[in-house]
Write an enzyme that holds these catalytic residues in place. Sequence first.
Site, short mmCIF file in Angstrom:
data_model
loop_
_atom_site.label_atom_id
_atom_site.label_comp_id
_atom_site.label_asym_id
_atom_site.label_seq_id
_atom_site.Cartn_x
_atom_site.Cartn_y
_atom_site.Cartn_z
N CYS A 145 0.80 -1.22 0.00
CA CYS A 145 0.00 0.00 0.00
C CYS A 145 0.84 1.27 0.00
O CYS A 145 0.31 2.36 -0.25
CB CYS A 145 -0.97 0.00 1.18
SG CYS A 145 -2.08 -1.44 1.20
N HIS A 196 -3.09 7.11 2.09
CA HIS A 196 -3.54 5.81 1.62
C HIS A 196 -4.93 5.55 2.16
O HIS A 196 -5.20 5.75 3.35
CB HIS A 196 -2.56 4.73 2.08
CG HIS A 196 -3.09 3.34 1.94
ND1 HIS A 196 -3.64 2.88 0.75
CD2 HIS A 196 -3.18 2.31 2.82
CE1 HIS A 196 -4.04 1.63 0.92
NE2 HIS A 196 -3.78 1.27 2.16
N ASN A 246 -10.17 -0.18 -0.06
CA ASN A 246 -8.72 -0.08 -0.05
C ASN A 246 -8.19 -0.68 -1.35
O ASN A 246 -8.24 -1.90 -1.54
CB ASN A 246 -8.18 -0.84 1.17
CG ASN A 246 -6.66 -0.81 1.28
OD1 ASN A 246 -5.96 -0.44 0.35
ND2 ASN A 246 -6.15 -1.23 2.43
#
Length: 327
Positions: free
Chosen positions: A121, A254, A284
């Site tokens: 990520c 993020h 996500n």
Amino acid sequence: MPSARYARIIGTGSYLPPLRLSNAELAAQLAADGIETSDEWIVERTGIHARHFAAEGVTASDLALPAAQAAIAAAGIAADEIDLIIVATSTPDMVFPSTACLLQHKLGIAGGAAFDVQAVCSGFVYALTVADSMIRTGAANKALVVGAEVFSRILDFKDRTTCVLFGDGAGAVVLGASETPGILATELHADGKHSGILCVPGHVSGGKVSGDPLLKMDGQAVFKLAVGVLEKVARSVLEKAGRSEDDIDWLIPHQANIRIMQGTAKKLKLPLDKVVVTVDQHGNTSAASIPLALDVAVRDGRVKAGDTVMLEGVGGGFTWGAVLLDF
């Protein structure tokens, strides 16, 4: 004396696969397999309302292509002006060649460097930092930096604590060399001792999958670590650039979990209306989440020329980093 050389973002783009699954739709699919969850349960813990999943056979480079094309168009350049492609992904099309090489071919160009970055990520922040360095040193003039993921391929749909979190998508930026500072400061970190709290502990060996090829996560451990390191790296990047929290027009973290994002903003004393949030609609999307959110905010008019933007990511590895830039 030659003039200083910097890297600036000159175009953004993004792409989401057409299939959108609301929490209620995903919960219904999981219920058919005896897994219980609900819209309320997911929203309360994550802030996520929906996510997009790629169709069968669609790869990371397939998602990256329209995002890249949109960024190139926004930059007002031809594809063959790109002399560097970096793709951040943890779900590549294949073991090798890199997704970046496959994307380069799909764009109809050749000759420039192309490679992948794997920092989960944090991948886009890592890739942007590498591209910035290469432009500053003259190793590249126009770089295409992409985050692209098909995380739906590695989800355990029997684990409701993880399968509801992730989605597929791609985001891209074009960086160009400039005499005017764009990317002001960057910083990257990793600590492999935390590898077990977020991982996919499988690999290909002898023509078979060895180990477990599905995502595993200790959510509480990730949350505790993430908020602390994100605040620290953000402050470090601000100090490097000679800026303060008051100079930040937009925080684009993020998009992992609304609680992590809110916690980070609070520690940086930033109001929530300065935080770009897309996790509610995209889930996500790992390395794609920051460039996806940036493109959304550019195209809806929030992020404008002259704004100071903080990008920061944290992911499996454990990896984390931040980029401060003037847009």
